[in-house]
Design an enzyme around this catalytic site. Structure first.
Site, PDB file in Angstrom:
ATOM      1  N   ARG A  90      12.387 -11.077 -19.614  1.00 31.76           N
ATOM      2  CA  ARG A  90      13.257 -11.674 -18.461  1.00 31.76           C
ATOM      3  C   ARG A  90      12.732 -13.102 -18.370  1.00 31.76           C
ATOM      4  O   ARG A  90      13.590 -14.211 -18.143  1.00 31.76           O
ATOM      5  CB  ARG A  90      13.312 -10.879 -17.365  1.00 31.76           C
ATOM      6  CG  ARG A  90      13.932  -9.585 -17.460  1.00 31.76           C
ATOM      7  CD  ARG A  90      14.007  -8.673 -16.301  1.00 31.76           C
ATOM      8  NE  ARG A  90      14.916  -7.282 -16.491  1.00 31.76           N
ATOM      9  CZ  ARG A  90      13.869  -6.297 -16.778  1.00 31.76           C
ATOM     10  NH1 ARG A  90      12.573  -6.445 -16.627  1.00 31.76           N
ATOM     11  NH2 ARG A  90      14.622  -5.117 -17.048  1.00 31.76           N
ATOM     12  N   ASP A 150      14.784  -0.349 -10.692  1.00 26.92           N
ATOM     13  CA  ASP A 150      13.783   0.173 -11.138  1.00 26.92           C
ATOM     14  C   ASP A 150      13.170   1.258 -10.385  1.00 26.92           C
ATOM     15  O   ASP A 150      12.847   2.290 -10.842  1.00 26.92           O
ATOM     16  CB  ASP A 150      12.629  -0.985 -11.177  1.00 26.92           C
ATOM     17  CG  ASP A 150      12.880  -2.177 -11.999  1.00 26.92           C
ATOM     18  OD1 ASP A 150      13.687  -3.093 -11.277  1.00 26.92           O
ATOM     19  OD2 ASP A 150      12.573  -2.379 -13.071  1.00 26.92           O
ATOM     20  N   ARG A 153      15.235   4.310 -11.459  1.00 26.76           N
ATOM     21  CA  ARG A 153      14.396   5.014 -12.476  1.00 26.76           C
ATOM     22  C   ARG A 153      13.091   5.651 -12.429  1.00 26.76           C
ATOM     23  O   ARG A 153      12.862   6.836 -13.002  1.00 26.76           O
ATOM     24  CB  ARG A 153      14.126   3.608 -13.685  1.00 26.76           C
ATOM     25  CG  ARG A 153      15.283   3.130 -13.956  1.00 26.76           C
ATOM     26  CD  ARG A 153      15.172   1.817 -14.960  1.00 26.76           C
ATOM     27  NE  ARG A 153      16.301   1.395 -15.565  1.00 26.76           N
ATOM     28  CZ  ARG A 153      16.722   0.031 -15.823  1.00 26.76           C
ATOM     29  NH1 ARG A 153      15.821  -1.025 -15.008  1.00 26.76           N
ATOM     30  NH2 ARG A 153      18.054  -0.490 -16.163  1.00 26.76           N
ATOM     31  N   HIS A 177      10.765  -7.829 -10.886  1.00 26.98           N
ATOM     32  CA  HIS A 177      11.643  -7.123 -11.623  1.00 26.98           C
ATOM     33  C   HIS A 177      11.086  -7.404 -13.070  1.00 26.98           C
ATOM     34  O   HIS A 177      11.964  -8.314 -13.833  1.00 26.98           O
ATOM     35  CB  HIS A 177      13.070  -7.185 -11.251  1.00 26.98           C
ATOM     36  CG  HIS A 177      14.095  -6.591 -12.239  1.00 26.98           C
ATOM     37  ND1 HIS A 177      14.100  -5.177 -12.462  1.00 26.98           N
ATOM     38  CD2 HIS A 177      15.100  -7.001 -13.163  1.00 26.98           C
ATOM     39  CE1 HIS A 177      14.983  -5.097 -13.307  1.00 26.98           C
ATOM     40  NE2 HIS A 177      15.736  -6.153 -13.531  1.00 26.98           N
ATOM     41  N   THR A 232      24.554  -3.736 -21.914  1.00 29.33           N
ATOM     42  CA  THR A 232      25.510  -3.089 -20.912  1.00 29.33           C
ATOM     43  C   THR A 232      24.826  -2.082 -20.028  1.00 29.33           C
ATOM     44  O   THR A 232      24.048  -1.443 -20.629  1.00 29.33           O
ATOM     45  CB  THR A 232      26.733  -2.407 -21.842  1.00 29.33           C
ATOM     46  OG1 THR A 232      26.232  -1.403 -22.234  1.00 29.33           O
ATOM     47  CG2 THR A 232      27.315  -3.278 -22.720  1.00 29.33           C
TER      48      THR A 232
HETATM   49  C1  LAC Z   1      17.572  -3.935 -15.714  1.00 28.00           C
HETATM   50  C2  LAC Z   1      18.478  -5.353 -15.622  1.00 28.00           C
HETATM   51  C3  LAC Z   1      19.288  -5.257 -14.427  1.00 28.00           C
HETATM   52  O1  LAC Z   1      16.694  -3.909 -15.405  1.00 28.00           O
HETATM   53  O2  LAC Z   1      17.368  -6.393 -15.558  1.00 28.00           O
HETATM   54  O3  LAC Z   1      18.501  -3.085 -16.346  1.00 28.00           O
END
Ligand code: LAC
Length: 318
Positions: A90, A150, A153, A177, A232
């Site tokens: 990122r 995250d 997840r 992030h 996506t």
């Molecule tokens: C993700 C993007 C939002 O973690 O950075 O899916």
């Protein structure tokens, strides 16, 4: 009569539209304004959502390539930006998206000087800092979606291990992030019960190296999704909608989101760096940041995450 709420979504790509669609489905706004540089795509997305009118709560949908359509927003969500190339970190995206923010953010701030800015574009932590600097808004009204997704997840992976509902797993990822995000094992609880110790005694897959493996799996899962289905993400729509609900409905819920972290956990006071910490969110934006108890190792990792982000922020000369 309740004041009408207006949410603007800047960037009508996959992420922006997943967010808009989830806000619509959950009836979180009275008006949604969509902005994008591509007029046909933008009009198509607006019309498509308008056609669902018979099945959804009434929400006024407007769109334009010009930022004036966002005038008077209560909340502006920025998803615009170049996408991550599969395998690209990122932070590599940074320069491309800063140039775009120099156009978007001042225009947004002029149209809605009292709005809350919610940044989703990556690298979200540095871009939230950029949005703060370029908007001139108080820091309480500039938030990044950060590790909210995250953490979901992380909770999902743990819930699968423990065969419980992810909503009963209280677990945070904090910090960047991205690659240096920190899994906070020490505060992990299930239905309010601390479980790490019993996990480590009963599950051999929870040894020290396994914990890093789970953290890495959380970080890699985002790259895996991008690699498998392109950029996506439905999950980001649900993650951001949870933040929109807490903000606009003044829920005072606590979410790990990207906030100004200077002064927390030994991050130097003059290091104006944004990263995720558990923050209490309400109609005024960030109402407070939790000064959570971390182990020495977690603190070390968080400071390292802060340093990486700070170094990238410094490159910008803002
Ligand atoms: C993700 C993007 C939002 O973690 O950075 O899916």
């Amino acid at each position: 009569r309740r004041r009408l709420t207006k949410v603007s979504v800047i960037g009508a790509g996959n992420v922006g539209m997943a967010i808009a669609q989830t806000i619509l489905t959950r009836d979180l706004a009275d008006e949604i304004a969509l902005v994008d540089a591509l007029p046909d795509k933008l009009r198509g997305e607006m019309l498509d959502l308008q056609h669902a009118a018979a099945f959804l709560p009434r929400t006024r949908l407007v769109s334009d390539t010009d930022m004036s359509v966002t005038r008077g927003s209560d909340l502006a969500i920025v998803t615009a930006g170049a996408r991550q190339i599969p395998g690209e970190t990122r932070l590599n995206l940074l320069q491309r998206n800063v140039a775009l923010f120099r156009k978007i953010v001042p225009a947004l701030a002029e149209q809605s000087p009292d709005a809350i800015l919610l940044i989703v574009s990556n690298p979200v932590d540095v871009l939230t800092y950029v949005a703060w600097k370029l908007s001139g808004f108080p820091v309480s009204r500039v938030i990044g979606s950060g590790t909210n997704l995250d953490s979901s997840r992380f909770r999902f992976l743990l819930a699968e291990h423990l065969d419980v509902n992810a909503q009963d797993v209280n677990a945070y990822m904090v910090g960047e992030h991205g690659d240096s995000s920190v899994a906070v094992w020490s505060t992990l609880s299930v239905a309010g019960m601390p479980v790490l110790k019993s996990l480590q005694e009963s599950h051999s897959s929870f040894g020290e190296e396994a914990l890093e493996g789970i953290r890495r799996a959380v970080v890699d899962s985002a790259y895996e999704v991008i690699g498998l289905k392109g950029y996506t993400s439905w999950a980001i729509g649900y993650s951001v909608a949870s933040l929109v609900s807490s903000l606009l409905r003044d829920q005072r819920r606590i979410h790990p989101v990207s906030v100004l972290a200077a002064g927390f956990h030994g991050i130097p006071d003059d290091h104006e760096v944004f990263l995720s910490l558990p923050a209490r969110l309400g109609r005024a934006g960030v109402l407070g940041v939790a000064d959570m108890e971390l182990t020495d190792e977690e603190t070390r990792r968080l400071r390292r995450s802060a340093k990486t982000l700070w170094e990238n922020t410094q490159l910008l000369g803002l």
